[in-house]
Design a protein around this motif. Sequence first.
Motif, PDB file in Angstrom:
ATOM      1  N   GLY A  65       0.814  -1.215   0.000  1.00 15.73           N
ATOM      2  CA  GLY A  65       0.000   0.000   0.000  1.00 15.73           C
ATOM      3  C   GLY A  65       0.840   1.254   0.000  1.00 15.73           C
ATOM      4  N   GLU A  66       1.933   1.237   0.761  1.00 15.09           N
ATOM      5  CA  GLU A  66       2.837   2.397   0.799  1.00 15.09           C
ATOM      6  C   GLU A  66       3.441   2.657  -0.575  1.00 15.09           C
ATOM      7  OE1 GLU A  66       7.162   3.631   2.748  1.00 15.09           O
ATOM      8  OE2 GLU A  66       6.007   1.990   3.642  1.00 15.09           O
ATOM      9  N   TYR A  67       3.930   1.605  -1.207  1.00 17.82           N
ATOM     10  CA  TYR A  67       4.542   1.787  -2.527  1.00 17.82           C
ATOM     11  C   TYR A  67       3.501   2.115  -3.591  1.00 17.82           C
ATOM     12  CZ  TYR A  67       9.422   0.863  -1.566  1.00 17.82           C
ATOM     13  OH  TYR A  67      10.723   0.975  -1.133  1.00 17.82           O
ATOM     14  N   ASN A  68       2.298   1.594  -3.440  1.00 21.22           N
ATOM     15  CA  ASN A  68       1.263   1.935  -4.415  1.00 21.22           C
ATOM     16  C   ASN A  68       0.902   3.415  -4.354  1.00 21.22           C
ATOM     17  OD1 ASN A  68      -0.746   1.095  -6.449  1.00 21.22           O
ATOM     18  ND2 ASN A  68      -2.208   1.761  -4.890  1.00 21.22           N
ATOM     19  N   LEU A  69       0.974   4.015  -3.170  1.00 19.43           N
ATOM     20  CA  LEU A  69       0.765   5.461  -3.072  1.00 19.43           C
ATOM     21  C   LEU A  69       1.796   6.191  -3.922  1.00 19.43           C
ATOM     22  CD1 LEU A  69      -0.703   7.888  -1.781  1.00 19.43           C
ATOM     23  CD2 LEU A  69       0.960   7.743   0.103  1.00 19.43           C
ATOM     24  N   ARG A  70       3.042   5.737  -3.837  1.00 15.76           N
ATOM     25  CA  ARG A  70       4.100   6.331  -4.649  1.00 15.76           C
ATOM     26  C   ARG A  70       3.814   6.125  -6.139  1.00 15.76           C
ATOM     27  NH1 ARG A  70       7.383   9.986  -6.407  1.00 15.76           N
ATOM     28  NH2 ARG A  70       9.374   9.256  -7.228  1.00 15.76           N
ATOM     29  N   VAL A  71       3.375   4.924  -6.502  1.00 13.21           N
ATOM     30  CA  VAL A  71       3.115   4.628  -7.908  1.00 13.21           C
ATOM     31  C   VAL A  71       1.944   5.469  -8.427  1.00 13.21           C
ATOM     32  CG1 VAL A  71       2.290   2.839  -9.487  1.00 13.21           C
ATOM     33  CG2 VAL A  71       4.134   2.338  -7.883  1.00 13.21           C
ATOM     34  N   MET A  72       0.887   5.633  -7.624  1.00  8.83           N
ATOM     35  CA  MET A  72      -0.236   6.477  -8.057  1.00  8.83           C
ATOM     36  C   MET A  72       0.208   7.922  -8.223  1.00  8.83           C
ATOM     37  SD  MET A  72      -3.725   5.016  -6.287  1.00  8.83           S
ATOM     38  CE  MET A  72      -3.245   5.406  -4.608  1.00  8.83           C
ATOM     39  N   GLU A  73       1.144   8.366  -7.392  1.00 10.66           N
ATOM     40  CA  GLU A  73       1.688   9.720  -7.552  1.00 10.66           C
ATOM     41  C   GLU A  73       2.460   9.825  -8.862  1.00 10.66           C
ATOM     42  OE1 GLU A  73       4.486  12.851  -7.733  1.00 10.66           O
ATOM     43  OE2 GLU A  73       5.175  10.813  -7.271  1.00 10.66           O
ATOM     44  N   LEU A  74       3.216   8.771  -9.202  1.00 12.79           N
ATOM     45  CA  LEU A  74       3.941   8.761 -10.475  1.00 12.79           C
ATOM     46  C   LEU A  74       2.973   8.849 -11.649  1.00 12.79           C
ATOM     47  CD1 LEU A  74       6.577   5.916  -9.853  1.00 12.79           C
ATOM     48  CD2 LEU A  74       6.974   8.384  -9.761  1.00 12.79           C
ATOM     49  N   LEU A  75       1.886   8.082 -11.584  1.00 17.24           N
ATOM     50  CA  LEU A  75       0.918   8.098 -12.678  1.00 17.24           C
ATOM     51  C   LEU A  75       0.190   9.429 -12.749  1.00 17.24           C
ATOM     52  CD1 LEU A  75      -0.451   6.741 -15.011  1.00 17.24           C
ATOM     53  CD2 LEU A  75      -1.934   5.524 -13.415  1.00 17.24           C
ATOM     54  N   ASP A  76      -0.120  10.002 -11.593  1.00 13.99           N
ATOM     55  CA  ASP A  76      -0.724  11.335 -11.561  1.00 13.99           C
ATOM     56  C   ASP A  76       0.205  12.342 -12.242  1.00 13.99           C
ATOM     57  OD1 ASP A  76      -2.818  13.278 -10.077  1.00 13.99           O
ATOM     58  OD2 ASP A  76      -0.802  14.107  -9.852  1.00 13.99           O
ATOM     59  N   ARG A  77       1.488  12.262 -11.911  1.00  8.02           N
ATOM     60  CA  ARG A  77       2.452  13.175 -12.528  1.00  8.02           C
ATOM     61  C   ARG A  77       2.563  12.922 -14.032  1.00  8.02           C
ATOM     62  NH1 ARG A  77       8.490  12.282 -11.681  1.00  8.02           N
ATOM     63  NH2 ARG A  77       7.814  11.629  -9.601  1.00  8.02           N
ATOM     64  N   ALA A  78       2.556  11.637 -14.417  1.00 10.95           N
ATOM     65  CA  ALA A  78       2.632  11.309 -15.844  1.00 10.95           C
ATOM     66  C   ALA A  78       1.454  11.897 -16.608  1.00 10.95           C
ATOM     67  CB  ALA A  78       2.682   9.791 -16.017  1.00 10.95           C
ATOM     68  N   HIS A  79       0.258  11.734 -16.058  1.00 10.36           N
ATOM     69  CA  HIS A  79      -0.944  12.250 -16.726  1.00 10.36           C
ATOM     70  C   HIS A  79      -0.958  13.774 -16.772  1.00 10.36           C
ATOM     71  CE1 HIS A  79      -3.508   8.354 -16.119  1.00 10.36           C
ATOM     72  NE2 HIS A  79      -2.748   8.294 -17.175  1.00 10.36           N
ATOM     73  N   THR A  80      -0.653  14.405 -15.645  1.00  6.40           N
ATOM     74  CA  THR A  80      -0.796  15.871 -15.585  1.00  6.40           C
ATOM     75  C   THR A  80       0.326  16.598 -16.314  1.00  6.40           C
ATOM     76  OG1 THR A  80       0.251  15.890 -13.391  1.00  6.40           O
ATOM     77  CG2 THR A  80      -2.159  15.825 -13.467  1.00  6.40           C
ATOM     78  N   THR A  81       1.541  16.032 -16.344  1.00  5.12           N
ATOM     79  CA  THR A  81       2.606  16.680 -17.115  1.00  5.12           C
ATOM     80  C   THR A  81       2.415  16.470 -18.609  1.00  5.12           C
ATOM     81  OG1 THR A  81       4.030  14.727 -16.827  1.00  5.12           O
ATOM     82  CG2 THR A  81       4.318  16.549 -15.268  1.00  5.12           C
ATOM     83  N   THR A  82       1.779  15.379 -18.995  1.00  3.83           N
ATOM     84  CA  THR A  82       1.561  15.091 -20.411  1.00  3.83           C
ATOM     85  C   THR A  82       0.319  15.792 -20.954  1.00  3.83           C
ATOM     86  OG1 THR A  82       2.553  12.900 -20.097  1.00  3.83           O
ATOM     87  CG2 THR A  82       1.309  13.260 -22.135  1.00  3.83           C
ATOM     88  N   TYR A  83      -0.756  15.796 -20.154  1.00  7.59           N
ATOM     89  CA  TYR A  83      -2.047  16.284 -20.660  1.00  7.59           C
ATOM     90  C   TYR A  83      -2.597  17.488 -19.895  1.00  7.59           C
ATOM     91  CZ  TYR A  83      -1.703  11.684 -22.783  1.00  7.59           C
ATOM     92  OH  TYR A  83      -1.255  10.583 -23.477  1.00  7.59           O
ATOM     93  N   GLY A  84      -1.880  17.950 -18.875  1.00  2.00           N
ATOM     94  CA  GLY A  84      -2.367  19.069 -18.076  1.00  2.00           C
ATOM     95  C   GLY A  84      -3.248  18.593 -16.935  1.00  2.00           C
ATOM     96  N   HIS A  85      -3.495  19.465 -15.981  1.00  2.53           N
ATOM     97  CA  HIS A  85      -4.372  19.115 -14.865  1.00  2.53           C
ATOM     98  C   HIS A  85      -5.830  19.155 -15.327  1.00  2.53           C
ATOM     99  CE1 HIS A  85      -1.656  18.873 -11.410  1.00  2.53           C
ATOM    100  NE2 HIS A  85      -0.912  19.756 -12.059  1.00  2.53           N
ATOM    101  N   PRO A  86      -6.611  18.157 -14.943  1.00  2.00           N
ATOM    102  CA  PRO A  86      -8.024  18.155 -15.332  1.00  2.00           C
ATOM    103  C   PRO A  86      -8.749  19.413 -14.853  1.00  2.00           C
ATOM    104  CG  PRO A  86      -7.393  16.019 -14.465  1.00  2.00           C
ATOM    105  CD  PRO A  86      -6.239  16.942 -14.189  1.00  2.00           C
TER     106      PRO A  86
END
Length: 547
Positions: free
Chosen positions: A207-228
């Motif tokens: 669960g701890e590492y998945n929080l980190r991974v979700m943050e990575l994916l959030d960053r991937a989405h928002t840096t690529t496509y902007g913040h919703p």
Amino acid sequence: MFCYQCEQTAGGTGCTNLGVCGKDPETAALQDLLVYATQGIAMFARRARELGVKDREADVFVLEALFSTVTNVDFDPERLQTYLNRAYEIKERLKHLYLEACREQGKTPESLSGPAQWVPAESLGELIRQGEEVTLKRDIERFGETVAGAKHLVLYGLKGMAAYADHAQILGVEDDDVYAFFHRTLDFLTRENFTLEELLTTALKVGEYNLRVMELLDRAHTTTYGHPVPTPVRVTPVKGKAIVVSGHDLKDLEELLKQTEGTGINVYTHGEMLPAHGYPGLKKYPHLVGNYGSAWQNQQKEFDVFPGAILMTTNCLQKPRESYKHRIFTSGLVAWPGVVHIRNRDFSPVIEAALREEGFPEDEPERTILVGFARNAVLSVADRVLDLVRQGKIRHFFLIGGCDGAKPGRNYYTQFAQAVPQDAIILTLACGKYRFNKLEFGTIEGIPRLLDVGQCNDAYSAIQIALGLAQALNTDVNSLPLSLILSWYEQKAVAILLTLLHLGIKNMRLGPSMPAFVKEPVYKVLKEQFNLVPITTPEEDLKAILG
């Protein structure tokens, strides 16, 4: 076969003849064998890393292999055979790297057994028989239901996390420490014995590492496509040729949008792709015209009458009906025997199929729903929200979200949302939102009462919203007027649940049923430490929450 990794598992105990998802015993055996082969890779990768040797191809392959075994992803035995042969090649290369590093550094290599020694059979039938020897049922026979279930809780959390990590690395965002954790934990799962305590500790570490991974994916989405940003999305068809895109992969959607520019084809999202409309980098395409249909479990009925081509990205694939099998396509890790698979994001076959179909004959009356209330959008109006809380105009926040599914009992979430009092805000995410996201909830002083945070991985956004509100109110998340009403179906939901437990969030309600692999002694620990409880009825649960 034996599989109990999803919420709809047969009889609430396990699928043994045919998966409720459509997975046959042969595919189940191959998936179990792929997990086993992946553990063999991890055994060498972990030890090689300790000697300073890394292999990115192996790192990414572990993500892809685990993701391929998530519910409703890969149903194609021949494709799984290819993965198994590749797994062996990667394992042997890592073995060589490990032995070389030991020789160069004057160390004695460990003698490894089990998955480290696996060699793939030559034929598909023999591979299936190998898989039948490593089914998860063997864990139950060996360790007993409780310890085996806790071991599988860790494994399913890793599978869910692998899906998110794979999405992130596709967009160029990754973390080497995450790869190392996958190897360490898969290697840990090959041990000869376990205690319940160390398995539950490891589950929370997932669960701890998945929080980190979700943050990575959030960053991937928002840096690529902007913040919703808050965006109305049309949910009724527009006249013209059409393609509908389902799954989760925003990169696939982006490439399809580029390739359909100027073709006269309208593109629709489906299921978990709905939040794509909130991203500036995707909503800029005028032919991304709306969302079609609802959640994944309704796809056979909805795709049957869709007058265009269908693209399935990532998971949530069901057995295609013959009536549309000629116009459905898969991409990425998704596969079904006999369905054309798109390679290298060349969507020409999808476009050609859409042009052959009739398309929608006319515009239907326009109707829209709102999306795009991710962390930036919500926290930007946090001061207004907090003022309304202090004035007593907002009494409570409910996060009602998670996976949808076909199992009876999920109308609970519709009824619960409808029963939420008018002075409460509903946050929602993932495909469970389709149980109520087309209902009218109104506003509180201009703030919509229903805020769609995004996809399942956008649980990260929801967590940041909760942490932001807690900080502003000088309290902790558990002291907020916030209740989590969660629905689960597959392994990504398991990973998210482990993240919430890692964060110490208490008093969550989970349904429509508890995981079959979480046996009573494990549930007792979760109940005592976190007060994780099953849903009952909307009336009883609301009364317990609000008093």
